[in-house]
Design a protein around this motif. Structure first.
Motif, short mmCIF file in Angstrom:
data_model
loop_
_atom_site.label_atom_id
_atom_site.label_comp_id
_atom_site.label_asym_id
_atom_site.label_seq_id
_atom_site.Cartn_x
_atom_site.Cartn_y
_atom_site.Cartn_z
N GLY A 87 0.85 -1.36 0.06
CA GLY A 87 -0.09 0.07 -0.01
C GLY A 87 0.71 1.20 0.20
N ARG A 88 0.43 2.13 -0.88
CA ARG A 88 1.05 3.54 -0.77
C ARG A 88 -0.05 4.78 -0.30
NH1 ARG A 88 2.00 5.32 -5.42
NH2 ARG A 88 1.25 3.68 -6.93
N LEU A 89 0.41 5.43 0.48
CA LEU A 89 -0.35 6.63 1.11
C LEU A 89 0.40 7.72 0.83
CD1 LEU A 89 -2.85 8.15 2.56
CD2 LEU A 89 -1.76 7.81 4.53
N THR A 90 -0.12 8.87 -0.18
CA THR A 90 0.49 10.00 -0.10
C THR A 90 -0.40 11.50 0.19
OG1 THR A 90 1.70 9.20 -2.25
CG2 THR A 90 1.29 11.58 -2.19
N TYR A 91 -0.10 12.13 1.17
CA TYR A 91 -0.89 13.35 1.60
C TYR A 91 -0.07 14.41 1.35
CZ TYR A 91 -3.09 16.56 4.70
OH TYR A 91 -3.61 17.84 5.48
N SER A 92 -0.94 15.64 1.10
CA SER A 92 -0.10 16.92 0.77
C SER A 92 -1.03 17.93 1.36
CB SER A 92 -0.04 17.31 -0.71
OG SER A 92 1.09 16.43 -1.04
N PHE A 93 -0.53 18.99 2.26
CA PHE A 93 -1.18 19.91 2.65
C PHE A 93 -0.47 21.27 2.23
CE2 PHE A 93 -0.93 23.29 5.86
CZ PHE A 93 -2.47 23.92 5.86
N VAL A 94 -1.21 22.24 1.75
CA VAL A 94 -0.82 23.49 1.27
C VAL A 94 -1.37 24.59 1.72
CG1 VAL A 94 -1.78 23.26 -1.02
CG2 VAL A 94 0.29 24.61 -0.97
N ASP A 95 -1.03 25.80 1.97
CA ASP A 95 -1.72 26.79 2.26
C ASP A 95 -0.80 28.10 1.66
OD1 ASP A 95 -3.25 29.07 3.44
OD2 ASP A 95 -2.03 29.18 5.34
N THR A 96 -1.62 28.67 0.61
CA THR A 96 -0.97 29.61 -0.29
C THR A 96 -1.86 30.98 -0.23
OG1 THR A 96 -1.82 28.90 -2.11
CG2 THR A 96 0.05 27.70 -1.54
N GLU A 97 -0.92 32.08 -0.59
CA GLU A 97 -1.66 33.24 -0.62
C GLU A 97 -0.69 33.79 -1.80
OE1 GLU A 97 -3.78 35.01 3.07
OE2 GLU A 97 -1.76 35.37 3.04
N ARG A 98 -1.52 34.83 -2.68
CA ARG A 98 -0.77 35.61 -3.56
C ARG A 98 -1.62 36.80 -3.85
NH1 ARG A 98 0.92 33.35 -9.07
NH2 ARG A 98 1.54 35.85 -9.35
N THR A 99 -0.87 38.10 -4.22
CA THR A 99 -1.61 39.08 -4.55
C THR A 99 -2.79 39.00 -5.79
OG1 THR A 99 0.28 40.67 -3.90
CG2 THR A 99 -1.27 41.86 -5.12
N ASP A 100 -3.84 39.39 -5.47
CA ASP A 100 -4.97 39.35 -6.39
C ASP A 100 -4.80 40.60 -7.41
OD1 ASP A 100 -7.75 38.42 -7.64
OD2 ASP A 100 -7.89 40.58 -7.32
N PRO A 101 -4.56 40.16 -8.97
CA PRO A 101 -4.14 41.34 -9.85
C PRO A 101 -5.14 42.08 -9.94
CG PRO A 101 -4.59 38.97 -10.93
CD PRO A 101 -4.53 38.82 -9.47
N ASN A 102 -6.61 41.82 -9.75
CA ASN A 102 -7.69 42.81 -9.87
C ASN A 102 -7.75 43.73 -8.51
OD1 ASN A 102 -8.76 41.24 -12.43
ND2 ASN A 102 -8.50 39.68 -10.81
N ASN A 103 -7.66 43.52 -7.34
CA ASN A 103 -7.62 44.53 -6.33
C ASN A 103 -6.34 44.64 -5.68
OD1 ASN A 103 -7.55 42.51 -4.65
ND2 ASN A 103 -9.82 42.23 -4.43
N LEU A 106 -3.95 40.32 -0.71
CA LEU A 106 -3.62 38.81 -0.68
C LEU A 106 -4.67 38.06 -0.47
CD1 LEU A 106 -0.30 38.91 1.53
CD2 LEU A 106 -0.52 38.24 -0.94
N VAL A 107 -5.09 37.25 -1.25
CA VAL A 107 -6.12 35.97 -1.33
C VAL A 107 -5.58 34.66 -1.96
CG1 VAL A 107 -7.90 38.00 -2.15
CG2 VAL A 107 -6.69 36.35 -3.91
N ALA A 108 -6.28 33.74 -1.48
CA ALA A 108 -5.89 32.37 -1.88
C ALA A 108 -5.51 32.26 -3.12
CB ALA A 108 -7.00 31.22 -1.45
N ALA A 109 -4.24 31.54 -3.53
CA ALA A 109 -3.75 31.56 -4.70
C ALA A 109 -4.70 30.49 -5.59
CB ALA A 109 -2.42 30.78 -4.87
N PRO A 110 -4.69 30.62 -7.05
CA PRO A 110 -5.64 29.68 -7.83
C PRO A 110 -5.33 28.28 -7.48
CG PRO A 110 -5.10 31.68 -9.02
CD PRO A 110 -4.10 31.70 -7.88
N TRP A 111 -4.17 27.72 -7.15
CA TRP A 111 -3.83 26.62 -6.98
C TRP A 111 -3.81 26.02 -5.52
CZ3 TRP A 111 -0.99 30.38 -9.29
CH2 TRP A 111 0.12 30.97 -8.42
N ASP A 112 -4.60 26.72 -4.67
CA ASP A 112 -4.47 26.34 -3.32
C ASP A 112 -5.34 25.27 -3.02
OD1 ASP A 112 -3.74 27.05 -0.38
OD2 ASP A 112 -6.01 27.57 -0.12
#
Length: 237
Positions: A87-103, A106-112
């Protein structure tokens, strides 16, 4: 770390060339790994900070440079199981922010994709390598359309809500894979494989589509419903 973006980030609306600083990244990564017989455990944690990010707004026009950060952890675990399974278990946790180009906030990145899990059960069967996998991913952030505004020519333009204030539903699927490899003389070989992705034909959501006046919303299903792949690969030295 310094890196450059694609050429279209350097072209203004009037076709003139924009001068942008090289994007930069500061990364801190920590990893630990343990191996014992056929068991493997690896944990990796990281924090990254980004500066001078080249951006395009929702109309694909160059926006002021932004900043961002990402922190997360990855876990990989492999273990032998009874009856010759593994058996194989892969787990990933990520917390990302980047500047929203429209306003500019800092908001969650599109790949968050906050949580990603992959659980795979494997076994050799009559010379074939077979695996059954379950995969799950948190829905990605989206900026919702909350209404529409009618223009003078009668067409409609969307009115957007808060950037990255909603998420798509989680993605989930079950996959089956089987392959077998034959090795011949002089470095030649052949692999046959067959795979069924999304065995249960789960209706994962790719995005949303809106009516002409943006008053109604409906899901756009992912292109990847139940799909059958099969084929052969040949190796020549």
């Amino acid at each position: 770390t310094l890196f450059r973006s694609d050429a279209f980030y350097f072209v203004a609306d009037d076709g003139s060339q924009l001068v942008r600083p090289a994007m930069r990244s500061q990364d801190l990564i920590f990893a630990v790994e343990s191996r014992h017989n056929l068991r493997l455990l690896r944990i990796e944690a990281y924090e990254k900070h980004y500066g001078a990010l080249a951006q395009l707004d929702r109309d694909y026009r160059p926006a002021p440079s932004g900043t961002g950060r990402a922190r997360g952890a990855d876990l990989f675990f492999k273990i032998p199981l009874p009856a010759l399974f593994s058996g194989r278990l892969t787990y990933s946790f990520v917390d990302t922010e980047r500047t929203d180009p429209n306003n500019g906030r800092l908001v969650a990145a599109p790949w968050d994709i906050t949580h990603t899990i992959s659980l795979v059960l494997e076994r050799q069967i009559a010379g074939w390598h077979a695996s059954l996998g379950w995969r799950y991913g948190t829905g990605r952030p989206i900026t919702p359309v909350i209404g529409g505004q009618q223009l003078a020519d009668g067409s409609w333009t969307p009115v957007y809500g808060e950037p990255a204030s909603e998420r798509l539903p989680p993605l989930e699927r079950i996959d089956i894979l089987a392959y077998r490899t034959w090795l011949f003389e002089h470095g030649r070989g052949m692999t046959l494989y067959v795979s069924i992705n999304n065995v249960l034909n789960r209706e994962n959501v790719y995005s949303y589509a809106y009516s002409e006046d943006y008053s109604r919303r409906q899901i756009v299903r992912s292109y990847f419903g139940r799909v059958l792949y099969f084929g052969a690969m040949f190796y020549f030295n």
